[in-house]
Design a protein around this motif. Structure first.
Motif, PDB file in Angstrom:
ATOM      1  N   ALA A   1       4.558 -21.876 -29.052  1.00 58.05           N
ATOM      2  CA  ALA A   1       5.065 -22.329 -30.353  1.00 58.05           C
ATOM      3  C   ALA A   1       4.077 -21.987 -31.468  1.00 58.05           C
ATOM      4  O   ALA A   1       4.459 -21.528 -32.547  1.00 58.05           O
ATOM      5  N   GLN A   2       2.795 -22.205 -31.194  1.00 61.31           N
ATOM      6  CA  GLN A   2       1.759 -21.881 -32.174  1.00 61.31           C
ATOM      7  C   GLN A   2       1.774 -20.388 -32.508  1.00 61.31           C
ATOM      8  O   GLN A   2       1.567 -19.991 -33.658  1.00 61.31           O
ATOM      9  N   TRP A   3       2.046 -19.561 -31.496  1.00 56.97           N
ATOM     10  CA  TRP A   3       2.098 -18.107 -31.706  1.00 56.97           C
ATOM     11  C   TRP A   3       3.398 -17.665 -32.372  1.00 56.97           C
ATOM     12  O   TRP A   3       3.516 -16.511 -32.795  1.00 56.97           O
ATOM     13  N   GLU A   4       4.403 -18.555 -32.390  1.00 55.43           N
ATOM     14  CA  GLU A   4       5.715 -18.264 -32.989  1.00 55.43           C
ATOM     15  C   GLU A   4       6.391 -17.073 -32.314  1.00 55.43           C
ATOM     16  O   GLU A   4       6.834 -16.121 -32.979  1.00 55.43           O
ATOM     17  N   ILE A   5       6.476 -17.137 -30.978  1.00 54.66           N
ATOM     18  CA  ILE A   5       7.117 -16.076 -30.193  1.00 54.66           C
ATOM     19  C   ILE A   5       8.367 -16.649 -29.510  1.00 54.66           C
ATOM     20  O   ILE A   5       8.298 -17.728 -28.918  1.00 54.66           O
ATOM     21  N   PRO A   6       9.511 -15.966 -29.569  1.00 52.00           N
ATOM     22  CA  PRO A   6      10.703 -16.418 -28.846  1.00 52.00           C
ATOM     23  C   PRO A   6      10.401 -16.600 -27.365  1.00 52.00           C
ATOM     24  O   PRO A   6       9.547 -15.893 -26.801  1.00 52.00           O
ATOM     25  N   ALA A   7      11.101 -17.542 -26.729  1.00 51.57           N
ATOM     26  CA  ALA A   7      10.755 -17.882 -25.342  1.00 51.57           C
ATOM     27  C   ALA A   7      11.985 -18.071 -24.458  1.00 51.57           C
ATOM     28  O   ALA A   7      13.026 -18.564 -24.906  1.00 51.57           O
ATOM     29  N   ILE A   8      11.808 -17.659 -23.208  1.00 51.18           N
ATOM     30  CA  ILE A   8      12.710 -18.061 -22.124  1.00 51.18           C
ATOM     31  C   ILE A   8      11.899 -19.005 -21.243  1.00 51.18           C
ATOM     32  O   ILE A   8      10.851 -18.617 -20.724  1.00 51.18           O
ATOM     33  N   VAL A   9      12.375 -20.236 -21.103  1.00 54.68           N
ATOM     34  CA  VAL A   9      11.627 -21.255 -20.362  1.00 54.68           C
ATOM     35  C   VAL A   9      12.309 -21.519 -19.026  1.00 54.68           C
ATOM     36  O   VAL A   9      13.515 -21.796 -18.973  1.00 54.68           O
ATOM     37  N   ILE A  10      11.522 -21.407 -17.955  1.00 59.19           N
ATOM     38  CA  ILE A  10      12.037 -21.622 -16.600  1.00 59.19           C
ATOM     39  C   ILE A  10      11.255 -22.791 -15.997  1.00 59.19           C
ATOM     40  O   ILE A  10      10.165 -22.604 -15.453  1.00 59.19           O
ATOM     41  N   PRO A  11      11.763 -24.019 -16.128  1.00 56.65           N
ATOM     42  CA  PRO A  11      10.988 -25.189 -15.672  1.00 56.65           C
ATOM     43  C   PRO A  11      10.922 -25.298 -14.159  1.00 56.65           C
ATOM     44  O   PRO A  11      11.834 -24.865 -13.450  1.00 56.65           O
ATOM     45  N   ILE A  12       9.816 -25.878 -13.695  1.00 54.91           N
ATOM     46  CA  ILE A  12       9.730 -26.267 -12.283  1.00 54.91           C
ATOM     47  C   ILE A  12      10.741 -27.381 -12.069  1.00 54.91           C
ATOM     48  O   ILE A  12      10.789 -28.346 -12.838  1.00 54.91           O
ATOM     49  N   THR A  13      11.562 -27.265 -11.036  1.00 50.41           N
ATOM     50  CA  THR A  13      12.618 -28.263 -10.846  1.00 50.41           C
ATOM     51  C   THR A  13      12.137 -29.502 -10.103  1.00 50.41           C
ATOM     52  O   THR A  13      12.593 -30.602 -10.373  1.00 50.41           O
ATOM     53  N   GLU A  14      11.215 -29.338  -9.184  1.00 47.97           N
ATOM     54  CA  GLU A  14      10.768 -30.476  -8.382  1.00 47.97           C
ATOM     55  C   GLU A  14       9.439 -31.003  -8.912  1.00 47.97           C
ATOM     56  O   GLU A  14       8.368 -30.624  -8.448  1.00 47.97           O
ATOM     57  N   THR A  15       9.485 -31.877  -9.917  1.00 42.59           N
ATOM     58  CA  THR A  15       8.267 -32.486 -10.444  1.00 42.59           C
ATOM     59  C   THR A  15       8.484 -33.974 -10.616  1.00 42.59           C
ATOM     60  O   THR A  15       9.612 -34.439 -10.789  1.00 42.59           O
ATOM     61  N   ASN A  16       7.414 -34.711 -10.591  1.00 38.97           N
ATOM     62  CA  ASN A  16       7.486 -36.152 -10.764  1.00 38.97           C
ATOM     63  C   ASN A  16       8.039 -36.484 -12.150  1.00 38.97           C
ATOM     64  O   ASN A  16       7.483 -36.111 -13.161  1.00 38.97           O
TER      65      ASN A  16
END
Length: 249
Positions: free
Chosen positions: A170-185
């Protein structure tokens, strides 16, 4: 601190708080939050949306020198893949699945994680026999501060997890594709990722939807449209809190 009467300030780095911060919030004097959505879990009178502090060494992306540093060309758009310092095998495998197609059109900087580097490097060399294409792919086990700033300086798109790296992107202001870890607390990464997407800074692809077709379609959709890319940059700018550490202090 509570027993001795020392004022307590807590900071919640996720969009939904963990049990420790929920408990501590009852006697905290102030509560700093990284995501605006987290305010609903706390006493509104105590909350301040500060964002999340970023390492000073990589806070600012390099404004020049990146193409020479990475031996890449300014004639192609560049994708930066960040699976975290340990890497992310699922993301690595997905990139390798579409690497020949990607390199026909783009350049790729890939932080693989130390333990995955040799496998990724060997697989890429076997699947890409054209030296011209292979020269557009730069795999690293880990990007140090200088390499990270240089990579961010030329990246047109970042593919990343849903952890604290989002604040750097976000600080760099670059478009993103976010792939979250599914198994997290607490399912924190998934919730963080959708909060980031709601800010307009990127899109989310969940792991169970992460197919080669979906990934390359989304990459093309973002990078082929200046309107979408600019909108995501603006979303990232609005999400970013550049002086987070000062606000907390």
């Amino acid at each position: 601190a509570r027993i001795l009467g020392i004022p307590v300030i807590i900071h919640e780095s996720d969009s939904t708080p963990g049990r420790a911060n929920l408990w501590a919030s009852k006697f905290a004097k102030k509560i700093a939050i990284s995501y605006a959505e987290a305010s609903q879990y706390f006493d509104k009178e105590k909350v301040a949306w500060t964002g999340n502090p970023i390492r000073q060494e990589i806070k600012m992306k390099a404004s020049e020198g990146g193409y020479d540093f990475l031996n890449l060309s300014s004639n192609f758009k560049t994708i930066l893949v960040l699976g975290g310092s340990q890497g992310a095998k699922r993301i690595n495998d997905s990139i390798l699945d579409i690497l020949p197609q990607l390199l026909e059109k783009y350049q790729v900087i890939h932080q693989t994680g130390t333990k995955n580097f040799e496998d990724v490097k060997n697989t890429s060399e076997v699947s890409i026999l054209d030296e011209r294409l292979l020269s557009k792919y730069k795999a690293f086990p880990y990007l140090n501060n200088v390499a990270m700033r240089m990579s961010a300086g030329i990246a047109d798109l970042v593919i990343t997890r849903g952890g604290s790296t989002l604040f750097e992107v976000a600080q760099w202001e670059i478009p993103a594709i976010v792939i979250p870890i599914t198994e997290t607390n607490g399912d924190h990464q998934r919730k963080n990722s959708y909060a980031y997407a709601r800010a307009g800074a990127g899109i989310v692809i969940e792991e169970n939807n992460l197919t080669p077709v979906v990934l390359i379609q989304e990459i093309d959709r973002i990078l082929d449209s200046q309107t979408i890319s600019d909108s995501m940059k603006e979303g990232a700018k609005k999400f970013s809190k550049p002086d987070s550490e000062k606000a907390i202090a």
